[in-house]
Design a protein around this motif. Structure first.
Motif, mmCIF file in Angstrom:
data_model
loop_
_atom_site.group_PDB
_atom_site.id
_atom_site.type_symbol
_atom_site.label_atom_id
_atom_site.label_comp_id
_atom_site.label_asym_id
_atom_site.label_seq_id
_atom_site.Cartn_x
_atom_site.Cartn_y
_atom_site.Cartn_z
ATOM 1 N N VAL A 195 12.067 127.671 31.748
ATOM 2 C CA VAL A 195 10.560 128.059 32.498
ATOM 3 C C VAL A 195 8.951 127.497 31.725
ATOM 4 N N GLU A 196 9.161 126.436 30.840
ATOM 5 C CA GLU A 196 8.033 126.205 30.057
ATOM 6 C C GLU A 196 7.223 125.326 31.545
ATOM 7 N N TYR A 197 7.914 124.702 31.675
ATOM 8 C CA TYR A 197 7.243 123.763 33.080
ATOM 9 C C TYR A 197 7.449 124.024 34.168
ATOM 10 N N ALA A 198 7.991 125.443 34.223
ATOM 11 C CA ALA A 198 7.662 125.892 35.784
ATOM 12 C C ALA A 198 5.825 125.540 36.572
ATOM 13 N N GLU A 199 5.561 125.188 37.974
ATOM 14 C CA GLU A 199 4.162 125.131 37.945
ATOM 15 C C GLU A 199 4.658 126.684 39.451
ATOM 16 N N GLU A 200 3.500 126.854 40.239
ATOM 17 C CA GLU A 200 3.091 128.369 41.181
ATOM 18 C C GLU A 200 4.461 127.457 41.912
ATOM 19 N N ALA A 201 5.153 126.828 42.495
ATOM 20 C CA ALA A 201 5.108 126.398 43.629
ATOM 21 C C ALA A 201 6.404 126.975 43.031
ATOM 22 N N ASP A 202 7.202 126.714 41.530
ATOM 23 C CA ASP A 202 8.395 127.342 41.512
ATOM 24 C C ASP A 202 8.750 129.077 41.745
ATOM 25 N N ALA A 203 6.648 129.192 40.499
ATOM 26 C CA ALA A 203 6.538 130.908 40.563
ATOM 27 C C ALA A 203 7.124 131.607 41.935
ATOM 28 N N VAL A 204 6.336 130.543 43.402
ATOM 29 C CA VAL A 204 6.866 131.568 44.756
ATOM 30 C C VAL A 204 7.476 131.963 44.963
ATOM 31 N N ALA A 205 8.770 130.652 44.232
ATOM 32 C CA ALA A 205 10.476 130.126 45.058
ATOM 33 C C ALA A 205 11.148 131.529 44.468
ATOM 34 N N MET A 206 11.031 131.327 43.141
ATOM 35 C CA MET A 206 11.517 132.412 42.508
ATOM 36 C C MET A 206 11.301 134.212 43.019
ATOM 37 N N ALA A 207 9.751 134.176 43.208
ATOM 38 C CA ALA A 207 9.768 135.723 43.646
ATOM 39 C C ALA A 207 10.094 135.352 44.957
ATOM 40 N N GLN A 208 10.086 134.845 45.943
ATOM 41 C CA GLN A 208 10.851 134.859 47.254
ATOM 42 C C GLN A 208 11.998 135.585 47.251
ATOM 43 N N ALA A 209 12.652 134.574 46.169
ATOM 44 C CA ALA A 209 14.362 134.992 45.225
ATOM 45 C C ALA A 209 14.634 135.795 45.036
ATOM 46 N N GLY A 219 4.719 138.181 41.282
ATOM 47 C CA GLY A 219 5.098 139.603 41.155
ATOM 48 C C GLY A 219 7.143 138.822 40.575
ATOM 49 N N VAL A 220 6.556 138.033 39.963
ATOM 50 C CA VAL A 220 8.038 137.257 39.398
ATOM 51 C C VAL A 220 8.093 138.580 38.489
ATOM 52 N N PRO A 221 9.750 138.810 37.977
ATOM 53 C CA PRO A 221 9.657 140.099 36.797
ATOM 54 C C PRO A 221 10.342 138.717 35.424
ATOM 55 N N MET A 222 9.002 139.659 34.648
ATOM 56 C CA MET A 222 10.038 138.482 33.306
ATOM 57 C C MET A 222 10.122 139.110 32.280
ATOM 58 N N ALA A 223 11.697 139.026 31.505
ATOM 59 C CA ALA A 223 12.468 139.214 30.975
ATOM 60 C C ALA A 223 11.952 138.434 29.521
ATOM 61 N N ARG A 263 17.163 128.755 45.927
ATOM 62 C CA ARG A 263 17.452 128.213 47.304
ATOM 63 C C ARG A 263 19.190 128.844 46.568
ATOM 64 N N TYR A 264 20.124 128.808 45.601
ATOM 65 C CA TYR A 264 21.233 129.739 45.897
ATOM 66 C C TYR A 264 21.024 131.356 45.117
ATOM 67 N N GLY A 265 19.651 131.810 45.210
ATOM 68 C CA GLY A 265 19.759 133.162 45.098
ATOM 69 C C GLY A 265 20.085 133.669 43.664
#
Length: 400
Positions: A263-277, A306-310, A254-256
């Motif tokens: 992010v081990e405990y991130a979920e699909e909704a988090d991936a969606v938010a990351m992609a959109q941001a 499509g979330v880039p992974m470093a 939300r803060y860009g």
């Protein structure tokens, strides 16, 4: 008109990581030319025209962009080898922290070290990274938990870039833990109202980070830090969803923010938010390994959205005392199931993206800083495949 270059590297195989090219952007029979520290030509050798003050025959070796370690706690006092023994005996991260260990124990040692001592202790760790082809390193504060020591850490980090040929990106991580001498609310107030504005005014930090997790800041406390960072005009990053799902990743989206790390405990909704941001997921397999974690980051969800992974070392004294980005690549492949191209992109192009520096580093493209890693390998898969070996032939920073 004949082109003039400072240096040409010829007879090379290039992995450019140029997003305009497929895969790793491979160019066989390639050449690279530099002028004034920048890449002036990247392409097939047969298409290169011009002359240079120096020409280097790479003998068919691979050239990649210089490696980027985009998440480290390189500057600190002391070590925590005794905590390693405690974990082997069964103690958890949270139990060690509750007993006065963890981050707070490193805070005590760091507060006692002057700037020269911090630089001196960090240089050998940095040299280990440079020996493996690292040309840019991010360095966080966060072991001071009071203004003077946080300043001292960031000044020490800047000095590393003066004593070695390496790009240093600094991150203010005052919101890392809570000092024993202050209540939570008072410390969050100090970070937001005093420390962060002072650090920003002095130009000591390139970004602001916060540790939002079960043993650290709440989402509400983290949002206050993000608001202060926004007022100071500094980019945001976050340690999130490492030990449990708290919502830090979605807050950062939300803060860009530039990235969410662990992010081990991130979920699909988090991936969606990351992609959109437009955020990058920074995977830190060293901490996962040292803490004997079993919750894997949602790599498939990152791919699907499509979330880039470093990939980074997370080099720190407590949970990832790893001085090898090549080993981090191996762990990312073996533990997190990254592919070889994903691992290589993760320590070059996507690491640059996580730092907000993709316009200047991370790929071999004309106009970017001429940072190269030249490898004595037959296949690029050897970089993450081999453990305990270093196939680096040469490292080039800013064209030299």
């Amino acid at each position: 008109m004949t082109a003039h270059y400072d240096r040409i590297w010829r007879k090379a195989r290039l992995a450019t990581l140029d997003p305009a090219r497929p895969g790793l952007g491979v160019i066989e029979d390639g050449a690279v030319a530099a002028r004034d520290g920048r890449l002036a030509y990247v392409g097939r050798e047969d298409d290169l025209t011009g002359e240079a003050a120096e020409t280097i025959d790479c003998g068919g070796r691979w050239i990649t962009p210089g490696l980027i370690d985009c998440h480290t706690h390189l500057v600190h006092g002391g070590d925590r080898a005794h905590e390693f023994e405690l974990r082997l005996a069964g103690a958890t991260y949270a139990e060690i922290a509750a007993a006065g260990g963890g981050i707070v124990s490193t805070v005590k040692a760091t507060r006692q070290a002057d700037e020269a001592a911090l630089v001196a202790s960090a240089l050998p760790r940095l040299d280990d990274l440079l020996a493996e082809g690292v040309t840019t390193v991010e360095v966080k504060s966060g072991y001071g938990l009071e203004l003077d020591t946080e300043r001292r850490m960031l000044r020490a980090a800047r000095r590393l870039g003066e004593q070695r040929r390496v790009g240093v990106v600094t991150t203010f991580l005052g919101a890392h833990a809570f000092p024993p001498e202050l209540p939570r609310q008072a410390y969050v107030d100090l970070v937001c109202d005093t420390m962060l504005p002072a650090i920003a005014a002095e130009g000591l930090a390139d970004a602001v980070d916060a540790f939002c997790d079960k043993v650290a800041l709440t989402v509400e406390e983290t949002e206050r830090v993000f608001q202060a960072a926004r007022r100071a005009g500094l980019p945001i990053r976050v340690h999130a969803e490492q030990l449990g799902r708290t919502g830090g990743t979605q807050l950062a989206a939300r803060y860009g923010a530039l990235s969410a790390d662990h992010v081990e405990y991130a979920e699909e909704a988090d991936a969606v938010a990351m992609a959109q941001a437009g955020m990058t997921a920074v995977l830190l397999p060293g901490a996962f390994h040292m803490l004997r974690e079993t919750q894997l980051p949602p790599v498939e969800a990152f791919r699907a959205h499509g979330v880039p992974m470093a990939v980074s070392t997370d080099l720190n004294p407590g949970t990832s005392p790893m001085h090898s980005l090549l080993l981090a690549m191996n762990m990312a492949c073996v533990l997190f199931r990254l592919t070889v191209p994903e691992a290589i992109a993760g320590v070059t192009r996507e690491a640059a993206r996580a730092l907000g520096r993709l316009g200047d580093i991370g790929t071999l493209e004309a106009g970017k800083r001429c940072d190269l890693a030249i490898w004595s390998v037959e296949r690029l898969a050897e970089l993450p495949y081999r453990m305990g070996t270093n196939p680096l032939h040469a490292r080039v920073f800013a064209g030299a």
